[in-house]
Design a protein around this motif. Structure first.
Motif, short mmCIF file in Angstrom:
data_model
loop_
_atom_site.label_atom_id
_atom_site.label_comp_id
_atom_site.label_asym_id
_atom_site.label_seq_id
_atom_site.Cartn_x
_atom_site.Cartn_y
_atom_site.Cartn_z
N ASP A 1 0.71 -1.18 0.09
CA ASP A 1 0.13 0.07 -0.03
C ASP A 1 0.94 1.21 0.08
N THR A 2 0.46 2.26 -0.81
CA THR A 2 1.25 3.37 -0.98
C THR A 2 0.63 4.66 0.03
N GLY A 3 -0.31 4.19 0.53
CA GLY A 3 -0.76 5.48 1.43
C GLY A 3 -0.53 5.16 2.83
N TYR A 4 0.47 4.31 3.25
CA TYR A 4 0.80 4.19 4.60
C TYR A 4 2.24 4.43 4.98
N GLY A 5 2.60 4.86 6.08
CA GLY A 5 4.21 5.03 6.27
C GLY A 5 4.57 3.77 6.80
N TYR A 6 5.86 3.50 6.48
CA TYR A 6 6.50 2.14 6.84
C TYR A 6 7.55 2.13 7.79
N ILE A 7 7.75 1.26 8.48
CA ILE A 7 8.73 1.11 9.39
C ILE A 7 9.75 0.04 9.36
N GLN A 8 10.89 0.27 9.06
CA GLN A 8 11.85 -0.88 9.18
C GLN A 8 12.65 -1.16 10.49
N PHE A 9 12.62 -2.42 10.66
CA PHE A 9 12.92 -2.95 12.13
C PHE A 9 14.18 -3.82 11.87
N ASP A 10 14.89 -3.94 13.05
CA ASP A 10 15.82 -4.93 12.92
C ASP A 10 15.30 -6.38 13.21
N GLY A 11 15.34 -7.07 12.13
CA GLY A 11 14.61 -8.41 11.83
C GLY A 11 15.55 -9.53 12.59
N LEU A 12 16.92 -9.21 13.09
CA LEU A 12 17.65 -10.32 13.53
C LEU A 12 17.48 -10.35 15.26
N ALA A 13 16.85 -9.22 15.64
CA ALA A 13 16.72 -9.34 17.28
C ALA A 13 15.63 -10.09 17.57
N GLU A 14 15.79 -10.92 18.54
CA GLU A 14 14.95 -11.84 19.19
C GLU A 14 13.82 -11.29 20.13
N LYS A 15 14.17 -10.12 20.42
CA LYS A 15 13.19 -9.68 21.38
C LYS A 15 11.83 -9.27 20.63
N GLU A 16 10.81 -9.16 21.61
CA GLU A 16 9.48 -8.92 21.05
C GLU A 16 9.54 -7.38 20.53
#
Length: 209
Positions: free
Chosen positions: A151-166
């Motif tokens: 969807d082009t109408g929303y903002g996106y967050i990139q997160f650290d995918g390697l982190a095991e924490k919630e």
């Protein structure tokens, strides 16, 4: 007793025009036809997390009567009336400074009044995870939604995918990308939609401002 909720309810709902008008924006409408407005549903959704006396509504002076009518259980000091519209950051700052003056140990959830959330148990479980994290650390938490389409109408967050924490560290924010970039975000697996719902303690947000 240190958990507080700030509901942002000052928007004029221009994208929902003509259903939503400046004199009666969408957060005060019963959009689903279930007998509860979006503002009331947002208040209800957080009832298991926060006592009603710790809920604050930030809205415009012109919506005081509507807010009081729909949430009569709130005291006047819980309805914060902005002198003018200055968008999200001043709205948040206004409310969080008010709460911090009352309770320096406050742990605060900030949410818009006009979100539709159907999986409410799952939502409150996620919020409780965030509250635990912000009670223990001076961090700012933003909730992400697993995207279902580019969807082009929303903002996106990139997160650290390697982190095991919630609760994961944020790498980048991207506001409303073009379609090809949104598709790449979706395929990468480490991007979520920005929900615009935040959790932090009074110390950390004051420090950030």
């Amino acid at each position: 007793q240190h958990t507080y909720v700030v509901i942002m309810a000052g928007g004029v709902g221009t994208r929902f025009w003509p259903f939503s008008r400046q004199t009666y924006p969408k957060q005060f409408h019963d959009v689903l036809g279930i007998g509860r407005t979006m503002l009331q549903m947002t208040f209800d959704r957080l009832a298991d997390i926060c006592p009603p006396e710790n809920v604050y509504i930030v809205t415009s002076q012109e919506y005081y009567a509507l807010t009081k009518q729909q949430l009569p259980q709130l005291s006047d000091h819980q309805i914060l009336l902005e002198p003018s519209r200055r968008n999200t950051a001043p709205c948040i700052g206004y409310a969080c400074y008010k709460i911090a003056a009352r309770d320096p140990e406050a742990n605060i959830i900030v949410t818009p009044a006009d979100h539709l959330i159907l999986k409410e148990k799952e939502f409150t479980d996620r919020v409780k995870v965030a509250l635990q994290a912000t009670a223990e650390s001076d961090i700012l938490v933003t909730l992400g939604i697993t995207p279902t389409r580019p969807d082009t109408g929303y903002g996106y967050i990139q997160f650290d995918g390697l982190a095991e924490k919630e609760v994961k560290r944020v790498k980048t924010f991207t506001e409303k990308p073009h379609l090809e970039l949104a598709q790449a975000f979706l395929e990468s697996g480490d991007y979520v939609w920005n929900a615009g719902i935040f959790v932090w303690n009074a110390r950390s947000i004051r420090k950030a401002f």
